[in-house]
Write a protein that holds these residues in place. Sequence first.
Motif, short mmCIF file in Angstrom:
data_model
loop_
_atom_site.label_atom_id
_atom_site.label_comp_id
_atom_site.label_asym_id
_atom_site.label_seq_id
_atom_site.Cartn_x
_atom_site.Cartn_y
_atom_site.Cartn_z
N UNK A 1 0.85 -1.19 0.00
CA UNK A 1 0.00 0.00 0.00
C UNK A 1 0.89 1.25 0.00
N UNK A 2 0.73 2.11 -1.00
CA UNK A 2 1.51 3.35 -1.09
C UNK A 2 0.92 4.38 -0.14
N UNK A 3 1.78 5.00 0.65
CA UNK A 3 1.30 6.00 1.60
C UNK A 3 1.09 7.34 0.91
N UNK A 4 0.19 8.14 1.47
CA UNK A 4 -0.11 9.46 0.91
C UNK A 4 0.93 10.45 1.41
N UNK A 5 1.53 11.19 0.49
CA UNK A 5 2.55 12.18 0.80
C UNK A 5 1.87 13.53 1.08
N UNK A 6 1.76 13.87 2.35
CA UNK A 6 1.08 15.12 2.71
C UNK A 6 2.04 16.23 3.10
N UNK A 7 3.30 16.13 2.65
CA UNK A 7 4.32 17.11 3.03
C UNK A 7 3.91 18.53 2.67
N UNK A 8 3.36 18.71 1.48
CA UNK A 8 2.97 20.05 1.06
C UNK A 8 1.87 20.61 1.96
N UNK A 9 0.91 19.80 2.31
CA UNK A 9 -0.19 20.27 3.16
C UNK A 9 0.33 20.69 4.52
N UNK A 10 1.25 19.92 5.07
CA UNK A 10 1.80 20.24 6.38
C UNK A 10 2.66 21.51 6.32
N UNK A 11 3.46 21.62 5.25
CA UNK A 11 4.28 22.82 5.10
C UNK A 11 3.41 24.07 4.94
N UNK A 12 2.32 23.93 4.20
CA UNK A 12 1.42 25.06 3.99
C UNK A 12 0.83 25.55 5.31
N UNK A 13 0.62 24.62 6.21
CA UNK A 13 0.03 24.99 7.51
C UNK A 13 1.10 25.40 8.52
N UNK A 14 2.36 25.41 8.09
CA UNK A 14 3.43 25.81 8.98
C UNK A 14 3.91 24.73 9.92
N UNK A 15 3.55 23.48 9.63
CA UNK A 15 3.96 22.37 10.48
C UNK A 15 5.37 21.89 10.09
N UNK A 16 6.00 21.15 10.97
CA UNK A 16 7.34 20.65 10.72
C UNK A 16 7.31 19.55 9.65
N UNK A 17 8.26 19.61 8.73
CA UNK A 17 8.35 18.62 7.65
C UNK A 17 9.79 18.12 7.54
N UNK A 18 9.96 16.92 6.98
CA UNK A 18 11.29 16.33 6.83
C UNK A 18 12.07 16.90 5.66
N UNK A 19 11.36 17.40 4.65
CA UNK A 19 12.02 18.05 3.52
C UNK A 19 11.11 19.16 2.99
N UNK A 20 11.69 20.08 2.26
CA UNK A 20 10.91 21.15 1.64
C UNK A 20 10.12 20.57 0.47
N UNK A 21 8.80 20.70 0.49
CA UNK A 21 8.02 20.18 -0.64
C UNK A 21 8.23 21.05 -1.88
N UNK A 22 8.05 20.43 -3.03
CA UNK A 22 8.28 21.15 -4.28
C UNK A 22 7.22 20.77 -5.31
N UNK A 23 6.74 21.77 -6.03
CA UNK A 23 5.96 21.55 -7.25
C UNK A 23 6.25 22.75 -8.15
N UNK A 24 5.86 22.67 -9.40
CA UNK A 24 6.17 23.74 -10.34
C UNK A 24 4.90 24.23 -11.03
N UNK A 25 4.71 25.53 -11.01
CA UNK A 25 3.58 26.06 -11.77
C UNK A 25 3.76 25.71 -13.25
N UNK A 26 2.67 25.31 -13.87
CA UNK A 26 2.66 24.82 -15.26
C UNK A 26 3.52 23.58 -15.43
N UNK A 27 3.62 22.78 -14.38
CA UNK A 27 4.38 21.52 -14.51
C UNK A 27 3.67 20.53 -15.42
#
Length: 346
Positions: A1-27
């Motif tokens: 079972x693949x786990x859901x990666x919620x790093x971006x959601x946690x970073x957006x809320x200012x919570x502690x994360x293990x790495x900086x999430x990344x996405x690209x506009x117009x990716x």
Amino acid sequence: MTTFNDTLLRAARGEKVGHTPVWFMRQAGRSQPEYRKIKEKYSLEEITHQPELCAYVTKLPVDQYNVDAAILYKDIVTPLPGIGVDVKIKPNVGPVISNPIRSVQDVRNLGEFSPEEHIPFVLDTIKILTKEQLTVPLIGFAGAPFTLASYMIEGGPSKGYHLTKAFMVSESEAWFALMDKLGETIIASITAQVQAGAKAIQVFDSWVGALNVEDYRMYVKPVMNRIFSEIRKLNIPVITFGVGASHLANEWHDLPVDVVGLDWRLSIKEAGERGLTKTLQGNLDPSLLLADWKAIEEKAKTIIEQGVEHGGHIFNLGHGVFPDVQPATLKKLTEFVHEYSAQLRK
């Protein structure tokens, strides 16, 4: 079972994360060979009206680059036909509108927006992605009222937004009626996207940087406050973003948003010094993606370091991916952001 990666959601809320999430506009699309092959056969509008195909295009960069979020493939003008705007997206031009707004009566003639009736294909795409395919958050989005209004008044893309700004100050009754109409449309569109499964929302006020702070406060900020106040009730992270609008960053920070998106003109460090304490998103200049890797890495390092120092940070570009960018560069950059930020966050 693949786990859901919620790093971006946690970073957006200012919570502690293990790495900086990344996405690209117009990716999604643009530089990908698989996408270019699809575009030989279908236009943007035709792709968005085919949920299975649109879901494939949306998910492709997640599979190829290992980014921490998907961004829905569609255009900011997608809701406008539903309220009676005759808009066509012309290749190498952008949205072109044959019935531009010229009076308060033109605004009154606009119809009511119904997501289920007017953009069912968008909602079906979201459902396919979030129920069957994605293991990262799907970011839904909308264009902001000023940016949509600029197309509706100018009749298409503009460099100076002269008609828009003149209409705004001389036809204030019509302007505020248009802001109300677009505000209602945007709230309805975003609400439907979230109900269909979108886990975060970005509002693109791409061209609002054309305004000074005083005019933004008078003519735009009230409707933005209303939109974001309503979206907050959906309990999902909300991002705001515009281009060439560094002078408005503090105004955005005042709004009920979780994340302030920056283009490359204002650094993460400078934004913090100006009093922005919320999570920041950005902000590598997309032009630099054509540079050699050493130069890209050095610029990315600075942004990552400043983001870690700031606290809440989502790595992105200062604007969208453009067609000349190599997919391999985006993949390598994603990997670097993950690895380097993880070292700094230990």
